[in-house]
Design a protein around this motif. Structure first.
Motif, mmCIF file in Angstrom:
data_model
loop_
_atom_site.group_PDB
_atom_site.id
_atom_site.type_symbol
_atom_site.label_atom_id
_atom_site.label_comp_id
_atom_site.label_asym_id
_atom_site.label_seq_id
_atom_site.Cartn_x
_atom_site.Cartn_y
_atom_site.Cartn_z
ATOM 1 N N UNK A 398 0.837 -1.272 0.028
ATOM 2 C CA UNK A 398 0.049 -0.101 -0.024
ATOM 3 C C UNK A 398 0.739 1.420 -0.254
ATOM 4 N N UNK A 399 1.861 1.304 0.982
ATOM 5 C CA UNK A 399 2.851 2.526 0.885
ATOM 6 C C UNK A 399 3.521 2.673 -0.449
ATOM 7 N N UNK A 400 3.942 1.487 -1.101
ATOM 8 C CA UNK A 400 4.713 1.576 -2.237
ATOM 9 C C UNK A 400 4.044 2.091 -3.443
ATOM 10 N N UNK A 401 2.724 1.640 -3.647
ATOM 11 C CA UNK A 401 1.711 2.084 -4.573
ATOM 12 C C UNK A 401 1.438 3.342 -4.470
ATOM 13 N N UNK A 402 1.268 3.998 -3.104
ATOM 14 C CA UNK A 402 0.979 5.399 -3.116
ATOM 15 C C UNK A 402 2.218 6.308 -3.037
ATOM 16 N N UNK A 403 3.092 5.826 -3.095
ATOM 17 C CA UNK A 403 4.349 6.594 -3.081
ATOM 18 C C UNK A 403 4.410 6.710 -4.721
ATOM 19 N N UNK A 404 4.292 5.741 -5.197
ATOM 20 C CA UNK A 404 4.543 5.786 -7.009
ATOM 21 C C UNK A 404 3.554 6.650 -7.716
ATOM 22 N N UNK A 414 1.075 7.971 5.392
ATOM 23 C CA UNK A 414 1.569 6.525 5.724
ATOM 24 C C UNK A 414 0.567 6.209 6.827
ATOM 25 N N UNK A 415 0.395 7.069 8.006
ATOM 26 C CA UNK A 415 -0.431 6.703 8.743
ATOM 27 C C UNK A 415 -1.882 6.829 8.440
ATOM 28 N N UNK A 416 -2.320 7.425 7.608
ATOM 29 C CA UNK A 416 -3.685 7.347 7.060
ATOM 30 C C UNK A 416 -3.756 6.163 6.256
ATOM 31 N N UNK A 417 -3.075 5.832 5.807
ATOM 32 C CA UNK A 417 -3.112 4.526 4.846
ATOM 33 C C UNK A 417 -3.102 3.236 5.671
ATOM 34 N N UNK A 422 0.716 4.118 15.754
ATOM 35 C CA UNK A 422 1.794 5.094 15.220
ATOM 36 C C UNK A 422 3.069 4.774 15.469
ATOM 37 N N UNK A 423 3.505 4.178 16.436
ATOM 38 C CA UNK A 423 4.908 3.849 16.484
ATOM 39 C C UNK A 423 5.597 2.948 15.623
ATOM 40 N N UNK A 424 4.530 1.876 15.379
ATOM 41 C CA UNK A 424 4.732 0.866 14.420
ATOM 42 C C UNK A 424 4.819 1.588 13.113
ATOM 43 N N UNK A 426 5.521 4.358 12.051
ATOM 44 C CA UNK A 426 6.843 5.075 12.047
ATOM 45 C C UNK A 426 7.846 4.360 11.639
ATOM 46 N N UNK A 427 8.201 2.991 12.341
ATOM 47 C CA UNK A 427 8.957 2.204 12.208
ATOM 48 C C UNK A 427 9.105 1.470 10.749
ATOM 49 N N UNK A 428 7.810 1.228 10.270
ATOM 50 C CA UNK A 428 7.791 0.541 8.806
ATOM 51 C C UNK A 428 8.063 1.691 7.943
ATOM 52 N N UNK A 429 7.527 3.079 8.182
ATOM 53 C CA UNK A 429 7.911 4.000 7.270
ATOM 54 C C UNK A 429 9.563 4.331 7.099
ATOM 55 N N UNK A 430 10.075 4.385 8.379
ATOM 56 C CA UNK A 430 11.574 4.690 8.106
ATOM 57 C C UNK A 430 12.289 3.490 7.848
ATOM 58 N N UNK A 431 11.955 2.291 7.885
ATOM 59 C CA UNK A 431 12.599 1.221 7.314
ATOM 60 C C UNK A 431 12.605 1.205 5.924
ATOM 61 N N UNK A 432 11.301 1.437 5.280
ATOM 62 C CA UNK A 432 10.864 1.558 3.597
ATOM 63 C C UNK A 432 11.913 2.663 3.213
ATOM 64 N N UNK A 433 11.919 3.979 3.903
ATOM 65 C CA UNK A 433 12.718 4.931 3.251
ATOM 66 C C UNK A 433 14.256 4.564 3.314
ATOM 67 N N UNK A 434 14.558 3.965 4.329
ATOM 68 C CA UNK A 434 16.158 3.493 4.535
ATOM 69 C C UNK A 434 16.418 2.572 3.468
ATOM 70 N N UNK A 435 15.605 1.701 3.362
ATOM 71 C CA UNK A 435 16.185 0.555 2.078
ATOM 72 C C UNK A 435 15.627 0.971 0.655
#
Length: 441
Positions: A398-404, A414-417, A422-424, A426-435
């Motif tokens: 879902x996050x990758x499709x919305x980002x594209x 990301x929190x709306x999707x 919210x802490x989880x 944030x961790x998923x969002x930071x991980x996908x950004x980092x990778x």
């Protein structure tokens, strides 16, 4: 008696009979001596010798009919008009619906006739335009230079970016504002036999339509004048202000339509200047309280203050190490977190708090569906945030499709999707950004 090939100004207009006010069907009679507006009668009223005001039964007349071919011997003029009206109602390409509305031709016949006579007919092309283009092509010796334009993005319909751009459609340079305002006028027809109440009612409907047009134009002008079409660029300009000024900008945005674009920007700039002056005054007051009387001493004071803050931070870090030194697992987690901070990344490993609560153990992924689809880093993330692989894969998609779609993604989006902790998120969002799976907006 005359039989002209005559039509009204609007081929789809359906005038009423002046005698019985019924809908006129062909053939019908038009008086050649009365008008304008044209004096039209159905065959029944004509045979009864209907007379009205200046119209007399012995006036010359014309029989109005469209039962003759125009473009194709097998198609009458009435069928040509019915085809055009059906295409307008059903839309181009919906040939089955067009054929159902016509009732006299098949789907294949409608499509073939429309494409041949209304799309690919060379008689309908502009001869002068073709000659001009041919002349320009003969004299052009070099390629046409490319001039980049500041064209806004073209998001898909009803996407998040499309709503942020107020429904702006770049191909039409227009907005999706009140698109059905004209529907209230499509059946209104002003005739001489209208009563005063009916005439006033029709005038009121037209006035309402005019007010809706004015409101539509007002909204378009506000969005264009204030540069709100490309919202992302507008937000980038807002980020140049400090946080306090950004909050003021967000609060005062609703009043921008009253001041106008230039006055509103001046208002915000003046408050930004006021904020800078207040911050500078506070800094000078701090110097004065410390006994500093010149800027040379102020630079030394700032340097020493920075050094003191760094030493205080080191002492705080040392105290944290002393707290976790007896627990090898907690010490390893703390070192991993510091390594992430030093490399500019957000820490993904939770550190046990000092409140007495023990952190939950990592999730065991053995046998869980979707584990085989994860790489080692993703497995480690799911273990630490205690998220099953199947849910993580859905959130990631879902996050990758919305980002594209948007060309970037913010944490708030990301929190709306994905509506989880919210802490989880944030961790998923930071991980996908980092990778590198997604990028920041």
């Amino acid at each position: 008696m005359r039989f002209p090939f005559g039509f009204a100004d609007d081929p789809f207009d359906k005038p009423p009979c002046r005698g019985c006010s019924s809908y006129l069907t062909e053939p019908y009679v038009k008086c050649a001596e009365c008008g304008p507006p044209p004096f039209l009668l159905c065959l029944q009223c004509f045979t009864r010798g209907f007379e009205y005001k200046k119209h007399q039964s012995d006036h010359t007349y014309e029989i109005m009919t469209s039962d003759f071919p125009v473009l194709d011997p097998n198609w009458t003029a009435q069928e040509e008009m019915a085809l055009l009206e059906a295409v307008m109602d059903c839309g181009f390409g919906n040939w089955q619906d067009v054929a159902n509305q016509m009732c006299t031709k098949s789907k294949e016949e409608c499509e073939k006739h429309y494409m041949k006579h209304f799309i690919n007919n060379p008689l309908f092309a502009s001869t002068l335009l073709n000659l001009k283009q041919a002349e320009e092509a003969q004299h052009s010796e070099t390629a046409i230079p490319f001039h980049p334009a500041d064209d806004p993005p073209r998001p898909t319909f009803d996407s998040l970016l499309s709503r942020d751009m107020a429904g702006y459609m770049p191909a039409r340079a227009d907005f999706e504002f009140d698109n059905y305002a004209e529907w209230d006028l499509r059946d209104i027809d002003f005739v001489e036999d209208d009563s005063d109440i009916l005439h006033a009612l029709k005038i009121a409907v037209v006035d309402i339509y005019h007010s809706r047009l004015k409101e539509r134009q007002r909204r378009k002008k506000i969005i264009r004048d204030h540069g709100l079409i490309n919202l992302r660029k507008f937000q980038i300009l807002e980020r140049r202000y400090p946080k306090e000024v950004q909050d003021l900008y967000e609060t005062m945005r609703r009043f921008a339509r009253i001041l106008g674009p230039v006055e509103h920007d001046k208002f915000i700039e003046s408050h930004a200047l006021e904020f800078e002056l207040r911050r500078e005054i506070k800094r000078l007051q701090e110097y004065r309280a410390a006994g500093i009387t010149n800027f040379c001493s102020a630079r030394t004071y700032d340097h020493l203050k920075k050094s003191r803050d760094e030493e205080r931070l080191k002492r705080t870090m040392l105290s944290e190490v002393l707290q976790y030194i007896q627990d090898s697992s907690a010490c390893q987690q703390w070192l991993s977190r510091q390594a992430d901070i030093d490399s500019g990344l957000s820490p993904t490993v939770p550190v046990p708090s000092n409140s007495g609560r023990r952190s939950a153990p990592p999730l065991n992924l053995t046998g869980l569906p979707g584990t085989e689809k994860l790489n080692e880093k993703e497995k480690e993330l799911c273990q630490m945030v205690r998220l099953v692989p199947g849910a993580y894969l859905e959130y990631k998609a879902a996050l990758v499709n919305e980002c594209n779609k948007q060309g970037g993604l913010r944490l708030a989006q990301a929190r709306a999707l994905i509506k989880i902790d919210v802490n989880k998120t944030r961790k998923i969002y930071d991980f996908l950004i980092r990778e590198g799976y997604i990028t920041k907006a």
